[in-house]
Write a protein that holds these residues in place. Sequence first.
Motif, mmCIF file in Angstrom:
data_model
loop_
_atom_site.group_PDB
_atom_site.id
_atom_site.type_symbol
_atom_site.label_atom_id
_atom_site.label_comp_id
_atom_site.label_asym_id
_atom_site.label_seq_id
_atom_site.Cartn_x
_atom_site.Cartn_y
_atom_site.Cartn_z
ATOM 1 N N MET A 131 65.453 -15.529 -61.265
ATOM 2 C CA MET A 131 64.634 -14.600 -62.033
ATOM 3 C C MET A 131 63.751 -13.767 -61.107
ATOM 4 S SD MET A 131 65.570 -14.812 -65.113
ATOM 5 C CE MET A 131 64.281 -13.851 -65.888
ATOM 6 N N LEU A 136 65.611 -10.625 -60.318
ATOM 7 C CA LEU A 136 65.557 -9.690 -61.440
ATOM 8 C C LEU A 136 64.195 -9.009 -61.496
ATOM 9 C CD1 LEU A 136 66.773 -8.490 -64.062
ATOM 10 C CD2 LEU A 136 65.749 -10.444 -65.267
ATOM 11 N N LEU A 167 70.918 -10.647 -67.557
ATOM 12 C CA LEU A 167 69.580 -10.551 -66.983
ATOM 13 C C LEU A 167 69.045 -9.128 -67.088
ATOM 14 C CD1 LEU A 167 69.904 -12.788 -63.782
ATOM 15 C CD2 LEU A 167 69.231 -13.428 -66.104
#
Length: 255
Positions: free
Chosen positions: A27, A30, A58
Amino acid sequence: MTVHHAAGVGYQRSAGVYERSRPSYPMAALAELADALPLQAGRTVVDLGAGTGKFTRLLALTGAHVLAVEPVAEMRARLSELLPGVTVTAGTAEATGLPAGCADAVVAAQSWHWFQEADALAEVERLLRPGGALALVWNTYDTSVPWVRDFQDIYFRLAPRDLPSPLDDGWRGAFAGRRGWSRIQERHWANPHTTTVTDVVERMMSSSHVAVMSPAEQERVRAEVLAVLGSHDATRQPGSIEMPYTTDVYWVRRG
């Protein structure tokens, strides 16, 4: 549409295994791209070579409108099943079929090395609005771990000479001397993937150049992978294991 034989046939045969055996992405990666590109509601991002949507899902979390481009029908079908809210279209990176100036950002996750880079870059330039950005993302094996190094050695020994790879950094050459692009920026994250020995074997079997082999050849590959995994303490026992990846993220801005 022109697609490398290994990708076109291999991923056609192994779309389901590909989805099950491949890792996602941190994450943090992202978040970095969402800030850098940027990605948010009201903006549009094109996902080139989206596959089964490992990174597409994502991108959708950012609130941006995602246009997923994937040439292999079986991959598109799996992507559409998993992400019904994402616009999925047939096309290649070199000829997406999308309108000019439709994107604020273009992303290629685990796919840019498959493309004809000069043609793909020209298509990206056509798609991007002024100030838009291109991001390239890969999960690569952490070969500092002995069993992962031996596993990857099998992969490359079996690979045909013309099989594309992101590991040689050859993709950077497409940007050398090409006007209108900023300096390449990059970040890298550890991306440990909790998996099983069975799924590690399937990871090899879902590789494009293995999936196109005959059943007898595939069984020989499977036996070799099992023998390698059985020779290391970390992968000898059943149950969960950790497969270490590194997530490599690069981005470059247009104009």
